[in-house]
Motif scaffolding. Structure first.
Motif, PDB file in Angstrom:
ATOM      1  N   LYS A 162       0.804  -1.220   0.000  1.00 26.17           N
ATOM      2  CA  LYS A 162       0.000   0.000   0.000  1.00 26.17           C
ATOM      3  C   LYS A 162       0.837   1.271   0.000  1.00 26.17           C
ATOM      4  O   LYS A 162       0.307   2.362  -0.200  1.00 26.17           O
ATOM      5  CB  LYS A 162      -0.920   0.005   1.223  1.00 26.17           C
ATOM      6  CG  LYS A 162      -1.956  -1.107   1.234  1.00 26.17           C
ATOM      7  CD  LYS A 162      -2.768  -1.087   2.513  1.00 26.17           C
ATOM      8  CE  LYS A 162      -3.770  -2.228   2.559  1.00 26.17           C
ATOM      9  NZ  LYS A 162      -4.533  -2.239   3.839  1.00 26.17           N
ATOM     10  N   LEU A 163       2.137   1.143   0.245  1.00 25.73           N
ATOM     11  CA  LEU A 163       2.995   2.320   0.277  1.00 25.73           C
ATOM     12  C   LEU A 163       3.113   2.950  -1.109  1.00 25.73           C
ATOM     13  O   LEU A 163       3.074   2.256  -2.120  1.00 25.73           O
ATOM     14  CB  LEU A 163       4.397   1.941   0.766  1.00 25.73           C
ATOM     15  CG  LEU A 163       4.536   1.460   2.207  1.00 25.73           C
ATOM     16  CD1 LEU A 163       5.962   0.983   2.453  1.00 25.73           C
ATOM     17  CD2 LEU A 163       4.164   2.558   3.186  1.00 25.73           C
ATOM     18  N   ARG A 164       3.267   4.256  -1.134  1.00 20.86           N
ATOM     19  CA  ARG A 164       3.566   4.943  -2.384  1.00 20.86           C
ATOM     20  C   ARG A 164       5.061   4.843  -2.646  1.00 20.86           C
ATOM     21  O   ARG A 164       5.880   4.937  -1.726  1.00 20.86           O
ATOM     22  CB  ARG A 164       3.140   6.403  -2.308  1.00 20.86           C
ATOM     23  CG  ARG A 164       1.632   6.597  -2.157  1.00 20.86           C
ATOM     24  CD  ARG A 164       1.277   8.065  -2.164  1.00 20.86           C
ATOM     25  NE  ARG A 164       1.593   8.679  -3.449  1.00 20.86           N
ATOM     26  CZ  ARG A 164       0.783   8.678  -4.505  1.00 20.86           C
ATOM     27  NH1 ARG A 164      -0.392   8.064  -4.424  1.00 20.86           N
ATOM     28  NH2 ARG A 164       1.132   9.255  -5.621  1.00 20.86           N
ATOM     29  N   ALA A 165       5.424   4.674  -3.902  1.00 23.21           N
ATOM     30  CA  ALA A 165       6.840   4.579  -4.240  1.00 23.21           C
ATOM     31  C   ALA A 165       7.561   5.890  -3.952  1.00 23.21           C
ATOM     32  O   ALA A 165       8.743   5.895  -3.579  1.00 23.21           O
ATOM     33  CB  ALA A 165       7.003   4.203  -5.710  1.00 23.21           C
ATOM     34  N   PHE A 166       6.847   7.004  -4.101  1.00 22.54           N
ATOM     35  CA  PHE A 166       7.428   8.317  -3.836  1.00 22.54           C
ATOM     36  C   PHE A 166       6.367   9.187  -3.183  1.00 22.54           C
ATOM     37  O   PHE A 166       5.250   9.297  -3.692  1.00 22.54           O
ATOM     38  CB  PHE A 166       7.921   8.957  -5.139  1.00 22.54           C
ATOM     39  CG  PHE A 166       8.431  10.358  -4.971  1.00 22.54           C
ATOM     40  CD1 PHE A 166       9.440  10.643  -4.066  1.00 22.54           C
ATOM     41  CD2 PHE A 166       7.905  11.398  -5.724  1.00 22.54           C
ATOM     42  CE1 PHE A 166       9.912  11.939  -3.915  1.00 22.54           C
ATOM     43  CE2 PHE A 166       8.368  12.692  -5.580  1.00 22.54           C
ATOM     44  CZ  PHE A 166       9.375  12.971  -4.671  1.00 22.54           C
ATOM     45  N   SER A 167       6.694   9.785  -2.043  1.00 19.55           N
ATOM     46  CA  SER A 167       5.712  10.579  -1.321  1.00 19.55           C
ATOM     47  C   SER A 167       6.405  11.630  -0.458  1.00 19.55           C
ATOM     48  O   SER A 167       7.598  11.520  -0.147  1.00 19.55           O
ATOM     49  CB  SER A 167       4.829   9.684  -0.445  1.00 19.55           C
ATOM     50  OG  SER A 167       5.620   9.009   0.524  1.00 19.55           O
ATOM     51  N   HIS A 168       5.629  12.615  -0.067  1.00 16.03           N
ATOM     52  CA  HIS A 168       6.118  13.640   0.859  1.00 16.03           C
ATOM     53  C   HIS A 168       5.889  13.171   2.285  1.00 16.03           C
ATOM     54  O   HIS A 168       4.804  12.684   2.622  1.00 16.03           O
ATOM     55  CB  HIS A 168       5.367  14.953   0.610  1.00 16.03           C
ATOM     56  CG  HIS A 168       5.675  16.023   1.607  1.00 16.03           C
ATOM     57  ND1 HIS A 168       6.970  16.390   1.931  1.00 16.03           N
ATOM     58  CD2 HIS A 168       4.862  16.813   2.373  1.00 16.03           C
ATOM     59  CE1 HIS A 168       6.936  17.348   2.835  1.00 16.03           C
ATOM     60  NE2 HIS A 168       5.680  17.619   3.127  1.00 16.03           N
ATOM     61  N   ASP A 169       6.894  13.320   3.134  1.00 18.49           N
ATOM     62  CA  ASP A 169       6.792  12.904   4.535  1.00 18.49           C
ATOM     63  C   ASP A 169       6.304  14.107   5.339  1.00 18.49           C
ATOM     64  O   ASP A 169       7.052  14.760   6.060  1.00 18.49           O
ATOM     65  CB  ASP A 169       8.155  12.424   5.031  1.00 18.49           C
ATOM     66  CG  ASP A 169       8.046  11.586   6.296  1.00 18.49           C
ATOM     67  OD1 ASP A 169       6.926  11.406   6.794  1.00 18.49           O
ATOM     68  OD2 ASP A 169       9.089  11.115   6.783  1.00 18.49           O
ATOM     69  N   GLY A 170       5.014  14.388   5.198  1.00 19.33           N
ATOM     70  CA  GLY A 170       4.425  15.587   5.768  1.00 19.33           C
ATOM     71  C   GLY A 170       4.202  15.517   7.262  1.00 19.33           C
ATOM     72  O   GLY A 170       4.246  14.452   7.880  1.00 19.33           O
ATOM     73  N   ALA A 171       3.927  16.700   7.849  1.00 20.82           N
ATOM     74  CA  ALA A 171       3.715  16.789   9.293  1.00 20.82           C
ATOM     75  C   ALA A 171       2.931  18.050   9.621  1.00 20.82           C
ATOM     76  O   ALA A 171       2.795  18.952   8.785  1.00 20.82           O
ATOM     77  CB  ALA A 171       5.055  16.799  10.023  1.00 20.82           C
ATOM     78  N   LEU A 172       2.431  18.121  10.832  1.00 21.97           N
ATOM     79  CA  LEU A 172       1.664  19.282  11.280  1.00 21.97           C
ATOM     80  C   LEU A 172       2.474  20.572  11.204  1.00 21.97           C
ATOM     81  O   LEU A 172       1.928  21.644  10.966  1.00 21.97           O
ATOM     82  CB  LEU A 172       1.187  19.064  12.721  1.00 21.97           C
ATOM     83  CG  LEU A 172      -0.060  18.206  12.921  1.00 21.97           C
ATOM     84  CD1 LEU A 172      -0.211  17.828  14.383  1.00 21.97           C
ATOM     85  CD2 LEU A 172      -1.298  18.935  12.420  1.00 21.97           C
ATOM     86  N   THR A 173       3.771  20.481  11.418  1.00 22.17           N
ATOM     87  CA  THR A 173       4.616  21.677  11.423  1.00 22.17           C
ATOM     88  C   THR A 173       5.244  21.976  10.073  1.00 22.17           C
ATOM     89  O   THR A 173       6.025  22.923   9.960  1.00 22.17           O
ATOM     90  CB  THR A 173       5.733  21.528  12.471  1.00 22.17           C
ATOM     91  OG1 THR A 173       6.492  20.345  12.183  1.00 22.17           O
ATOM     92  CG2 THR A 173       5.161  21.435  13.871  1.00 22.17           C
ATOM     93  N   CYS A 174       4.923  21.197   9.061  1.00 16.64           N
ATOM     94  CA  CYS A 174       5.494  21.433   7.731  1.00 16.64           C
ATOM     95  C   CYS A 174       4.733  22.571   7.035  1.00 16.64           C
ATOM     96  O   CYS A 174       3.501  22.516   6.940  1.00 16.64           O
ATOM     97  CB  CYS A 174       5.419  20.166   6.892  1.00 16.64           C
ATOM     98  SG  CYS A 174       6.043  20.381   5.206  1.00 16.64           S
ATOM     99  N   PRO A 175       5.431  23.592   6.525  1.00 11.65           N
ATOM    100  CA  PRO A 175       4.755  24.737   5.907  1.00 11.65           C
ATOM    101  C   PRO A 175       4.494  24.604   4.409  1.00 11.65           C
ATOM    102  O   PRO A 175       4.080  25.581   3.784  1.00 11.65           O
ATOM    103  CB  PRO A 175       5.731  25.885   6.179  1.00 11.65           C
ATOM    104  CG  PRO A 175       7.075  25.229   6.141  1.00 11.65           C
ATOM    105  CD  PRO A 175       6.873  23.838   6.694  1.00 11.65           C
ATOM    106  N   CYS A 176       4.704  23.413   3.830  1.00 11.66           N
ATOM    107  CA  CYS A 176       4.469  23.272   2.395  1.00 11.66           C
ATOM    108  C   CYS A 176       2.969  23.363   2.100  1.00 11.66           C
ATOM    109  O   CYS A 176       2.131  23.187   2.979  1.00 11.66           O
ATOM    110  CB  CYS A 176       5.051  21.962   1.868  1.00 11.66           C
ATOM    111  SG  CYS A 176       4.056  20.496   2.203  1.00 11.66           S
ATOM    112  N   GLN A 177       2.617  23.638   0.851  1.00 15.00           N
ATOM    113  CA  GLN A 177       1.231  23.859   0.485  1.00 15.00           C
ATOM    114  C   GLN A 177       0.353  22.648   0.773  1.00 15.00           C
ATOM    115  O   GLN A 177      -0.775  22.787   1.275  1.00 15.00           O
ATOM    116  CB  GLN A 177       1.138  24.231  -1.001  1.00 15.00           C
ATOM    117  CG  GLN A 177      -0.247  24.629  -1.477  1.00 15.00           C
ATOM    118  CD  GLN A 177      -0.772  25.872  -0.783  1.00 15.00           C
ATOM    119  OE1 GLN A 177       0.000  26.738  -0.364  1.00 15.00           O
ATOM    120  NE2 GLN A 177      -2.078  25.981  -0.637  1.00 15.00           N
TER     121      GLN A 177
END
Length: 314
Positions: A162-177
């Motif tokens: 189920k994992l994506r081969a490529f993904s962003h390791d996002g978080a609550l404190t990440c300021p990306c869009q």
């Protein structure tokens, strides 16, 4: 098979992968096992093709102590050195995994894999912090982009499929869009008093205000045959545990392993098996709910040595 040597599977996130040149650091998680060997060879091949200097690739090995197969740490260092790559070792502060199990009085299990978070993920996060500081000392401005690369494969387990081969390791404190939108969705759901769908929530990953972290599994859709073919091409030395019949180089006694794999491991490492059995007796907590280490040892002593274990999970 596709033209890139991958299985034609219906997998999430199969794409052309990340722009390697856009990262300040490329962190290769190497275990000494066959999948990380194939991953490292594929990573270096693609990095060279993209014109990425090898001094931006850092190999990291999470040392679990005596729970690992003997010589694993040294072999991982050997694999990094074969490509002229920097090698770092991380570990949990304090007890190794075996002593930590005894201290907690319980073994990890499939639904509570604290061994992974405590002994792999968290120590690697500390290395990421150090790499950010290292980049800042050289004059880097803004968030540091890190690509976290692992050798996880889809056919190892349903969860890994189920994992994506490529993904962003996002978080609550990440300021990306993307993370901002996810945080807004969570806040909106909380205001309305309704659950936020899991796929809309911000993650609890490695990114924050100082670093942007993406995760890449370059051999995610590869078969075991593909992996061994890559290992053969690489010229890297596999761990002797494979020749002794083990199908994977996880912990010597992994709670996710099949009964035959555990029995074979007990034949190869009777001393460590005895340590686990002693922990069972002292704590009253079985190695697996349906299989004790005492039973594994008894079967290992009564069974002939097996040259190849075909199934890992069980």
């Amino acid at each position: 098979m596709t033209s890139r040597g991958q299985m034609a599977l219906d997998l999430p996130g199969i794409d052309d992968g990340p722009d390697l040149a856009s990262y300040r650091w490329i962190l290769a998680n190497i275990s000494g096992g066959k999948d990380s060997m194939a991953m490292l060879d594929e990573l270096v091949r693609q990095a060279d093709a993209a014109g990425v200097l090898r001094d931006r690739i850092v190999c990291v090995h999470a040392d679990l102590g005596r729970a690992e197969w003997e010589g694993t740490r040294e072999l991982a260092a050997e694999h990094a050195a074969a490509y002229g790559l920097r090698f770092e070792v991380v570990a949990r502060t304090g007890f190794d995994l075996v002593d930590r199990i005894a201290e907690r009085g319980m073994f990890p299990d499939a639904s509570n894999r604290w061994c992974t978070s405590d002994f792999k993920r968290n120590p690697v996060l500390r290395l990421m912090t150090a790499l950010v500081r290292e980049a800042e000392k050289t004059g880097h401005l803004g968030r540091v982009r890190i690509l976290n690369v692992m050798g996880l494969r889809a056919d190892e387990s349903p969860a890994r499929r189920k994992l994506r081969a490529f993904s962003h390791d996002g978080a609550l404190t990440c300021p990306c869009q993307d993370c901002l939108l996810r945080r807004a969705a969570l806040e909106s759901a909380e205001r309305r008093g309704v659950p936020c769908p899991k796929h809309r929530k911000p993650g609890h990953g490695a990114s924050n205000t100082l670093r942007h972290v993406d995760t890449w599994h370059p051999v995610h859709s590869w078969s075991t045959a593909d992996v061994w073919a890559a290992v053969a091409r690489s010229g890297l030395r596999p761990h002797p545990a494979y020749a002794d019949g083990m199908p994977r180089l996880s912990c010597s006694f992994c709670v996710l392993a099949s009964r035959p794999a555990l029995v074979r491991a007990a034949q190869l490492r009777p001393g460590l098996a005895a340590e686990y059995a002693a922990i069972e007796e002292k704590t009253g907590h079985r190695f697996k709910c349906d299989l004790s280490m005492a039973e594994i040892i008894a079967e290992a002593e009564a069974s002939p040595a097996v040259t190849a274990i075909t199934n890992w999970q069980g």
